[in-house]
Write a protein that holds these residues in place. Sequence first.
Motif, PDB file in Angstrom:
ATOM      1  N   ARG A   1      31.275  62.511  52.522  1.00  0.00           N
ATOM      2  CA  ARG A   1      30.206  61.866  51.748  1.00  0.00           C
ATOM      3  C   ARG A   1      30.313  62.179  50.260  1.00  0.00           C
ATOM      4  N   PRO A   2      30.570  63.430  49.858  1.00  0.00           N
ATOM      5  CA  PRO A   2      30.762  63.670  48.424  1.00  0.00           C
ATOM      6  C   PRO A   2      31.989  62.937  47.874  1.00  0.00           C
ATOM      7  N   ALA A   3      33.049  62.852  48.674  1.00  0.00           N
ATOM      8  CA  ALA A   3      34.249  62.139  48.215  1.00  0.00           C
ATOM      9  C   ALA A   3      33.926  60.674  47.920  1.00  0.00           C
ATOM     10  N   LEU A   4      33.121  60.057  48.774  1.00  0.00           N
ATOM     11  CA  LEU A   4      32.715  58.676  48.545  1.00  0.00           C
ATOM     12  C   LEU A   4      31.869  58.562  47.277  1.00  0.00           C
ATOM     13  N   GLU A   5      30.878  59.438  47.144  1.00  0.00           N
ATOM     14  CA  GLU A   5      30.001  59.387  45.969  1.00  0.00           C
ATOM     15  C   GLU A   5      30.784  59.610  44.678  1.00  0.00           C
ATOM     16  N   GLU A   6      31.703  60.558  44.696  1.00  0.00           N
ATOM     17  CA  GLU A   6      32.498  60.869  43.513  1.00  0.00           C
ATOM     18  C   GLU A   6      33.473  59.738  43.172  1.00  0.00           C
ATOM     19  N   SER A   7      33.742  58.864  44.125  1.00  0.00           N
ATOM     20  CA  SER A   7      34.712  57.777  43.939  1.00  0.00           C
ATOM     21  C   SER A   7      34.075  56.440  43.601  1.00  0.00           C
ATOM     22  N   ARG A   8      32.763  56.352  43.604  1.00  0.00           N
ATOM     23  CA  ARG A   8      32.075  55.064  43.443  1.00  0.00           C
ATOM     24  C   ARG A   8      32.552  54.278  42.223  1.00  0.00           C
ATOM     25  N   GLU A   9      32.607  54.896  41.074  1.00  0.00           N
ATOM     26  CA  GLU A   9      33.015  54.188  39.856  1.00  0.00           C
ATOM     27  C   GLU A   9      34.473  53.738  39.955  1.00  0.00           C
ATOM     28  N   GLU A  10      35.321  54.590  40.492  1.00  0.00           N
ATOM     29  CA  GLU A  10      36.733  54.235  40.668  1.00  0.00           C
ATOM     30  C   GLU A  10      36.892  53.090  41.666  1.00  0.00           C
ATOM     31  N   ILE A  11      36.062  53.071  42.700  1.00  0.00           N
ATOM     32  CA  ILE A  11      36.094  51.981  43.681  1.00  0.00           C
ATOM     33  C   ILE A  11      35.729  50.669  42.999  1.00  0.00           C
ATOM     34  N   LYS A  12      34.630  50.688  42.239  1.00  0.00           N
ATOM     35  CA  LYS A  12      34.218  49.460  41.525  1.00  0.00           C
ATOM     36  C   LYS A  12      35.331  48.963  40.616  1.00  0.00           C
ATOM     37  N   ASN A  13      35.924  49.870  39.866  1.00  0.00           N
ATOM     38  CA  ASN A  13      36.994  49.475  38.941  1.00  0.00           C
ATOM     39  C   ASN A  13      38.233  48.962  39.667  1.00  0.00           C
ATOM     40  N   THR A  14      38.570  49.583  40.777  1.00  0.00           N
ATOM     41  CA  THR A  14      39.757  49.177  41.547  1.00  0.00           C
ATOM     42  C   THR A  14      39.579  47.770  42.118  1.00  0.00           C
ATOM     43  N   VAL A  15      38.413  47.502  42.716  1.00  0.00           N
ATOM     44  CA  VAL A  15      38.155  46.178  43.294  1.00  0.00           C
ATOM     45  C   VAL A  15      38.064  45.133  42.178  1.00  0.00           C
ATOM     46  N   ALA A  16      37.368  45.459  41.101  1.00  0.00           N
ATOM     47  CA  ALA A  16      37.238  44.512  39.988  1.00  0.00           C
ATOM     48  C   ALA A  16      38.603  44.174  39.396  1.00  0.00           C
ATOM     49  N   GLN A  17      39.448  45.170  39.234  1.00  0.00           N
ATOM     50  CA  GLN A  17      40.781  44.920  38.667  1.00  0.00           C
ATOM     51  C   GLN A  17      41.622  44.045  39.590  1.00  0.00           C
ATOM     52  N   ALA A  18      41.520  44.267  40.886  1.00  0.00           N
ATOM     53  CA  ALA A  18      42.267  43.435  41.842  1.00  0.00           C
ATOM     54  C   ALA A  18      41.805  41.984  41.755  1.00  0.00           C
ATOM     55  N   ILE A  19      40.490  41.769  41.618  1.00  0.00           N
ATOM     56  CA  ILE A  19      39.956  40.397  41.499  1.00  0.00           C
ATOM     57  C   ILE A  19      40.400  39.772  40.184  1.00  0.00           C
ATOM     58  N   LEU A  20      40.332  40.517  39.090  1.00  0.00           N
ATOM     59  CA  LEU A  20      40.774  39.987  37.788  1.00  0.00           C
ATOM     60  C   LEU A  20      42.253  39.627  37.815  1.00  0.00           C
ATOM     61  N   ASP A  21      43.055  40.468  38.420  1.00  0.00           N
ATOM     62  CA  ASP A  21      44.494  40.175  38.535  1.00  0.00           C
ATOM     63  C   ASP A  21      44.719  38.890  39.321  1.00  0.00           C
ATOM     64  N   GLU A  22      43.975  38.728  40.413  1.00  0.00           N
ATOM     65  CA  GLU A  22      44.116  37.523  41.239  1.00  0.00           C
ATOM     66  C   GLU A  22      43.674  36.288  40.465  1.00  0.00           C
ATOM     67  N   LEU A  23      42.554  36.370  39.776  1.00  0.00           N
ATOM     68  CA  LEU A  23      42.075  35.208  38.999  1.00  0.00           C
ATOM     69  C   LEU A  23      43.050  34.842  37.881  1.00  0.00           C
ATOM     70  N   GLY A  24      43.724  35.851  37.356  1.00  0.00           N
ATOM     71  CA  GLY A  24      44.732  35.598  36.321  1.00  0.00           C
ATOM     72  C   GLY A  24      45.939  34.830  36.850  1.00  0.00           C
ATOM     73  N   ARG A  25      46.174  34.896  38.143  1.00  0.00           N
ATOM     74  CA  ARG A  25      47.326  34.185  38.752  1.00  0.00           C
ATOM     75  C   ARG A  25      46.984  32.747  39.112  1.00  0.00           C
ATOM     76  N   ILE A  26      45.701  32.382  39.162  1.00  0.00           N
ATOM     77  CA  ILE A  26      45.315  31.045  39.592  1.00  0.00           C
ATOM     78  C   ILE A  26      45.803  30.010  38.572  1.00  0.00           C
ATOM     79  N   GLY A  27      46.386  28.987  39.091  1.00  0.00           N
ATOM     80  CA  GLY A  27      46.858  27.890  38.257  1.00  0.00           C
ATOM     81  C   GLY A  27      48.225  28.091  37.650  1.00  0.00           C
ATOM     82  N   ARG A  28      48.837  29.193  37.955  1.00  0.00           N
ATOM     83  CA  ARG A  28      50.195  29.429  37.410  1.00  0.00           C
ATOM     84  C   ARG A  28      51.232  28.789  38.271  1.00  0.00           C
TER      85      ARG A  28
END
Length: 187
Positions: free
Chosen positions: A160-187
């Motif tokens: 549980r502490p590992a999850l709590e300590e990782s929350r911001e990194e999780i948000k950034n990791t998922v957001a970056q994956a989505i941004l990378d994918e959106l950057g590939r659309i239409g290429r």
Amino acid sequence: MDFNGLFQALSSIPEGVQRATNQGLRKSAVIVMKRAKSKFGTYQPASHGYPAWPKLKPETVRRKHLVRTGRSKGKLSRAATRYLRNFGAWGAGGNADSPLVDTGHLKNAITVDEAEISSGTVYVGVAKGAGGGGSGSVAGAAAHEFGYSPKGIPARPYLRPALEESREEIKNTVAQAILDELGRIGR
């Protein structure tokens, strides 16, 4: 890009975002798993409302230093002799006591399960059926995470502490994956 190309690019967005989200969740689960495993062997301070790990009882530290197999089974190991020479007593060595590290089964049993990733769920923990009932089992893992008063095991939360300590990194990791994918659309 013509109209058909634009239409195809736009219609691929939901599938691409889902794929990217799943990829981000997979990476995030590994982050949490590694962070949880890194807690083993070192007394943990209080974190995100979870208590600091209490010191091991001297008898527990002594038991951890017994030889487990062979003709010397039940006798003190060479490491025990060094421990006593360095610290003078059982349970006096701080992190040398190696909290939650005995056989290594519990630490090794922590894994990532992507069985429900299509619904946006990834599990990090001890897989059902692991360890055969010992410390590396689901019950053993829960006893250490939440404590188990009938056996005098205090809570030493690691997942549980590992999850709590990782929350911001999780948000950034998922957001970056989505941004990378959106950057590939239409290429």
